[in-house]
Design a protein around this motif. Structure first.
Motif, PDB file in Angstrom:
ATOM      1  N   LEU B 173       0.815  -1.224   0.000  1.00 29.16           N
ATOM      2  CA  LEU B 173       0.000   0.000   0.000  1.00 29.16           C
ATOM      3  C   LEU B 173       0.851   1.277   0.000  1.00 29.16           C
ATOM      4  O   LEU B 173       0.675   2.136  -0.870  1.00 29.16           O
ATOM      5  CB  LEU B 173      -0.987  -0.028   1.179  1.00 29.16           C
ATOM      6  CG  LEU B 173      -1.948   1.148   1.274  1.00 29.16           C
ATOM      7  CD1 LEU B 173      -2.852   1.223   0.046  1.00 29.16           C
ATOM      8  CD2 LEU B 173      -2.805   1.050   2.535  1.00 29.16           C
ATOM      9  N   PRO B 174       1.802   1.415   0.932  1.00 29.58           N
ATOM     10  CA  PRO B 174       2.625   2.643   0.862  1.00 29.58           C
ATOM     11  C   PRO B 174       3.456   2.743  -0.409  1.00 29.58           C
ATOM     12  O   PRO B 174       3.633   3.840  -0.948  1.00 29.58           O
ATOM     13  CB  PRO B 174       3.519   2.554   2.103  1.00 29.58           C
ATOM     14  CG  PRO B 174       3.402   1.183   2.622  1.00 29.58           C
ATOM     15  CD  PRO B 174       2.105   0.625   2.147  1.00 29.58           C
ATOM     16  N   ALA B 175       3.940   1.605  -0.917  1.00 33.90           N
ATOM     17  CA  ALA B 175       4.766   1.662  -2.131  1.00 33.90           C
ATOM     18  C   ALA B 175       3.922   2.052  -3.337  1.00 33.90           C
ATOM     19  O   ALA B 175       4.416   2.643  -4.285  1.00 33.90           O
ATOM     20  CB  ALA B 175       5.462   0.320  -2.363  1.00 33.90           C
ATOM     21  N   ALA B 176       2.626   1.707  -3.293  1.00 34.22           N
ATOM     22  CA  ALA B 176       1.747   2.018  -4.425  1.00 34.22           C
ATOM     23  C   ALA B 176       1.136   3.409  -4.295  1.00 34.22           C
ATOM     24  O   ALA B 176       0.403   3.851  -5.188  1.00 34.22           O
ATOM     25  CB  ALA B 176       0.644   0.963  -4.537  1.00 34.22           C
ATOM     26  N   ALA B 177       1.419   4.094  -3.194  1.00 30.63           N
ATOM     27  CA  ALA B 177       0.786   5.395  -2.934  1.00 30.63           C
ATOM     28  C   ALA B 177       0.918   6.402  -4.085  1.00 30.63           C
ATOM     29  O   ALA B 177      -0.068   7.072  -4.416  1.00 30.63           O
ATOM     30  CB  ALA B 177       1.309   5.986  -1.628  1.00 30.63           C
TER      31      ALA B 177
END
Lengths: 255, 255
Positions: B173-177
């Motif tokens: 999730l954070p990497a895809a932000a």
């Protein structure tokens, strides 16, 4: 102790053909040893490291750590990648604290340990920086600190200095050796640089070009702690380099 | 970016807007369009200032904003959830992929008559239409971002002791932000367009309705006021989203 027993790795290429990346690798790595895996690009040396890391399952054979089969990644084996793989959304401190926090260490304690580690890798004052604000060498120092922070028994280093300029690379090699001298963790170090392998290692595992096989294991009998400037004048060091480079030339034909 | 650069960018950005208003004024001044049909900008802006203070007009804005927010929020929650699930779970992907391929290119406004019949003339039909239209760009951007997360980030987290089921929230999730927020930006612009469109087609209130009512009674000035209001609303919302974005992505190189 790490035991690799008759490991073979087959990949499917995009053309749906089987490609044998590693063929029948058997290797034992003693606790506290600094072992380099050296070979031309495409010889599967990184794959071998990923198998020990538990990131990749071997097609045949098995890897064991302390007698137990490796079935997945674990904090006893800490990777350091050429691409750094730092979390871009976390600061330097946040990156280093990640492991201890995952291990259930309290925030304050994890922070104190992490700050000490950041200082040890020479980045005091950069705790609140984001990875994008750091140079390549600094990023790799953070990555090393992030991995050391959860106290792995084995460091798995995948061409960690491959993306750095010559000067930075030399400095990081020296610093890595200094850190290693303190607690003598087992290190498995993948590289394609002969000099780097000889300078750092107790043992150099030479691999052949695809399919990757072990060609030769060379014990590096040089005194520690090693000083680069002294070694460069040491005929034994020079002899290792020449010997291995010759083998490298044979196996890397066409490169 | 420093303050001076932001100011000069802002000034540069104002140029086309000023030119557009000048062109508008010229069309009226040189008699290319009758004043009754194309009122001069000054008249429109002063009417707008007056309208912004009136309670009726404020209620129109509130109705439009509520629908826009509700639709956009639902679309964001659904899009991110479905996109993430599809990216990490092949079974979900197998189910979602065909339906997205069928529905994404469909002009969602064609569903509006059916929505009106099903849920009535109130908020729901507009909110649903906004949701349908904003959903796909957010879903696709999330899916793309989550399925291209660098493998070594995931490996680094797993080695640090993150269990596989937590990888989704701690890494993916954070990497895809960055992708997700780009999708949200597109979704927000679409939401502004669609809510206005829906209100123009069938509604009893909202900015779109105000425009249609004015147009039907040849009140040219009142027709332009909602138009400019919705573009200002869009501008402000986009600015707010940009603030959120630059805060959330402060560590990412491309932000």
């Amino acid at each position: 102790m790490i035991e690799i027993n008759q490991v073979s790795q087959v990949f499917q290429t995009s053309a749906r053909q089987d490609h044998l990346a590693l063929s029948d690798i058997s290797l034992t790595i003693q606790d506290g040893a600094f072992v380099s895996i050296l070979g031309p690009s495409g010889c599967g040396k990184s794959t071998l490291l990923y198998i020990v890391g538990g990131f990749v399952r071997p097609t045949r054979g098995a890897a064991k750590m302390k007698g137990r089969a490796i079935t997945g990644p674990g904090p006893d084996r800490g990777p350091v990648f050429q691409e750094f793989a730092l979390f871009p959304w976390k600061s330097v401190l946040g990156n280093v604290m990640y492991g201890p926090r995952q291990q259930g260490i309290k925030h304050a304690e994890a922070e104190a340990q992490s700050r000490a580690l950041i200082e040890m890798v020479g980045l005091k004052g950069f705790e609140d920086f984001y990875p994008k604000e750091l140079s390549g060498g600094m990023k790799q120092r953070v990555a090393l600190a992030r991995t050391l922070a959860y106290h792995p028994e084995v460091l798995l280093m995948d061409e960690p200095f491959g993306a750095l300029d010559a000067h930075t690379r030399t400095r990081l090699q020296n610093d890595l050796l200094n850190i290693w001298e303190r607690d003598r963790k087992t290190v498995l170090f993948v590289t394609h640089s002969v000099e780097e392998a000889v300078f750092l290692s107790d043992k150099v595992v030479m691999m052949t070009r695809s399919p990757g096989r072990i060609r030769e294991i060379i014990e590096i009998d040089l005194p520690r702690p090693r000083r680069r400037t002294e070694l460069l004048l040491d005929p034994r060091y020079q002899k290792y380099i020449v010997e291995i480079e010759r083998m490298f030339d044979d196996s890397g034909e066409g490169e | 970016m420093n303050g001076r650069a932001i100011t000069s960018d802002l000034l540069l950005g104002m140029i086309p807007i000023v030119l557009l208003v000048a062109l508008w004024q010229a069309l009226v001044s040189f008699g290319y369009a009758p004043v009754t049909l194309l009122p001069p900008p000054g008249q429109v802006f002063s009417r707008m200032a007056q309208q912004l203070l009136s309670t009726t007009f404020q209620q129109e804005i509130a109705a439009t904003l509520f629908r826009l927010f509700a639709g956009f929020s639902i679309a964001t929650v659904l899009g991110v959830t479905i996109g993430l699930a599809a990216a990490v779970n092949p079974a979900v992907n197998a189910v979602v992929r065909p339906i997205v391929r069928v529905l994404a290119p469909l002009p969602k406004v064609a569903l509006y008559p059916a929505l009106l019949l099903l849920v009535g003339f109130g908020h729901q039909s507009k909110i649903l239409l906004v949701t349908f239209d904003a959903l796909f760009p957010i879903l696709l951007a999330t899916y793309y971002g989550a399925s291209t997360v660098e493998q070594k980030l995931i490996w680094s987290a797993m080695a640090a002791g993150t269990p596989p089921r937590e990888i989704l929230f701690k890494v993916v999730l954070p990497a895809a932000a960055p992708s997700i927020l780009t999708g949200c930006r597109i979704g927000l612009v679409i939401s502004c367009i669609v809510v206005f469109l829906a209100e123009m087609i069938t509604s009893t209130d909202g900015l779109g309705h105000a425009l249609v009512t004015a147009a039907r009674t040849f009140q040219a000035v009142d027709m332009f006021v909602p138009l400019i209001t919705i573009s200002l609303v869009g501008l402000i919302l986009n600015g707010l989203l940009e603030l959120v974005r630059s805060y959330l992505l402060r560590g990412f190189p491309e932000a």
